[in-house]
Design a protein around this motif. Structure first.
Motif: not given
Length: 452
Positions: A55-66, A77-80, A92-97
């Motif tokens: 959430s602080m560095h949105p350019f970090i994307i991984q396939k597994e939680p960590g 999670p970015l996509r569910r 372009g609508i984004i969803t943030i918990d």
């Protein structure tokens, strides 16, 4: 023969692959009957994959939680479930918990209407009132015998003597005038009216010539009374003011039309205020202005008389001229002063806080909170900006909408990142077939030809 053999080989391969497709109907590759080409379908499992980001560095994307390798925060999670809906992805609508919103420090405000005003503070230079500047010159060639005003900066009153000048033309004009006076006195009682009238007209013409040479009426009357020519005549000030230029000394020879003095009345002055281009919508002619001195002293007030129709090339500013009374001469020409203008802009304008607007070159964006943790990046067109930190909205928003006033840069980067990720995601078909389509089964005739 070679063509028939090649056709038999293709039919044999088609039969084998057709049998494989019957056993595994969900295979991801299909042979092409014509030309024996192969096509590969998109894997639906990849579309169901969930990506994780920081959430602080949105350019970090991984396939597994960590955890984020930069800040150590837990990835979210970015996509569910196959990702966002197609309309959200396209707009372009984004969803943030809510937890991520709290970590990002997202704050909102409401689009409201208000009156916009702006206080313009700028610097001004005191100048002369141009219609109150006067040039003193002589209309005949001559020599300056005496200067009564001999200093620059000296105050001069209207009617005050300035200099004595000797001029042969003035001496000749005096002689003509005295002759006309004597001739009129002799011919006034002539029995012929035409002769008496001619003498009177000649006297008037001689008197008028002296007046045109800037000889005062008092000097002409004294010349007529004394009946004696004087070597020099005195030039008097036609206006009050301060000597701002002195271009003559005693004994100097001057030609007709040469400027001897320049007088300026500084009881009324102009102030030239520099207005930047973006401040021009707030400045209007007739607007009240407050002028502050560079030393402790109560301010004086004036009004904007003229906004000049050109821009200064060096400063990239427009001059606004302010007319100010200066009876006590407190304002000196070329003095720097501070100018405050109370500008009034749009009334009942649709506004948002200035921090809500993201500017990136030619585009202006505001994030609108549409509910349920969704944020819509909305392009807007802004107008005036007030002192209290509000932008006028010309188009793009409606009154009462909730907008984001903080953490927009993170939302903007998140929106652009998800848009980029969406481009790399495989397209989700509207209706997936239960069995993969296969090639048409060969006919009985083709099977017979294969084994010939």
């Amino acid at each position: 023969m070679a063509v028939s053999f090649r056709k038999k080989i293709c039919l044999l391969i088609t039969i084998i692959l057709h049998g494989l497709l019957l056993v595994t109907p969900a295979a991801d590759f299909y042979p092409s009957f014509l030309g024996c080409r192969h096509e590969h379908g998109a894997a639906r499992a990849a579309d169901e994959e969930t990506l994780y980001t920081c959430s602080m560095h949105p350019f970090i994307i991984q396939k597994e939680p960590g955890q984020c390798p930069i800040c150590g925060m837990d990835l979210v999670p970015l996509r569910r479930g196959g990702g966002r809906k197609e309309d959200e992805a396209s707009s372009g609508i984004i969803t943030i918990d809510p937890a991520t919103q709290q970590n990002m420090g997202v704050r909102t405000a409401v689009v409201t209407r208000r009156n916009l005003s702006r206080t313009i503070r700028t610097v001004g230079i005191v100048g002369y009132d141009e219609p109150r500047q006067y040039s003193v010159n002589t209309k005949t060639d001559g020599w300056i015998e005496k200067l009564y005003v001999n200093q620059t900066g000296e105050s001069v009153r209207k009617g005050q003597p300035l200099l004595d000048i000797y001029s042969p033309d003035l001496v000749a004009a005096q002689q003509e005038f005295l002759l006309a006076v004597r001739n009129n006195a002799v011919l006034a009682a002539n029995p012929f009216p035409e002769i008496a009238k001619g003498a009177e007209n000649l006297l008037k013409a001689a008197r008028k010539r002296l007046e045109y040479l800037d000889i005062s009426q008092e000097q002409i009357n004294a010349l007529e009374k004394n009946d004696e020519i004087t070597k020099t005549l005195t030039l008097y000030a036609g206006n009050s003011g301060v000597v701002t230029r002195k271009a003559v000394n005693e004994g100097a020879f001057v030609k007709a039309g040469t400027e001897l003095f320049q007088l300026s009345d500084i009881s009324h002055v102009w102030i030239y205020a520099d207005i930047y281009e973006y401040e021009l919508p707030w400045v209007k002619e007739g607007q009240e202005a407050h002028v502050y001195f560079p030393y402790p002293r109560p301010p004086i007030h004036g009004r904007v008389a003229t906004i000049y129709p050109y821009v200064e090339a060096k400063t990239r500013t427009v001059k606004a001229r302010i007319d100010v009374n200066n009876a006590d001469l407190a304002l000196k020409p070329d003095m720097y002063v501070n100018v405050v203008l109370e500008g009034e802009g749009a009334e009942d304008a649709l506004t948002v806080p200035s921090e809500a607007v993201l500017r990136s070159g030619q585009r202006e964006t505001v994030f609108v909170a549409v509910g349920n943790g969704k944020f819509d990046p909305r392009p807007v067109k802004t107008g005036l900006e007030s002192d209290d930190g509000y932008f006028q909205i010309i188009e793009g928003l409606h009154e009462g909408e909730k907008i984001v006033t903080s953490a927009q840069f993170m939302l903007d980067s998140e929106s652009k990142l998800r848009e980029a990720v969406q481009k790399f995601m495989p397209a989700t078909p509207d209706a997936a077939p239960t069995t993969a389509p296969g090639p048409a089964a060969p006919t009985q005739g083709e099977l017979d030809d294969l084994f010939k």
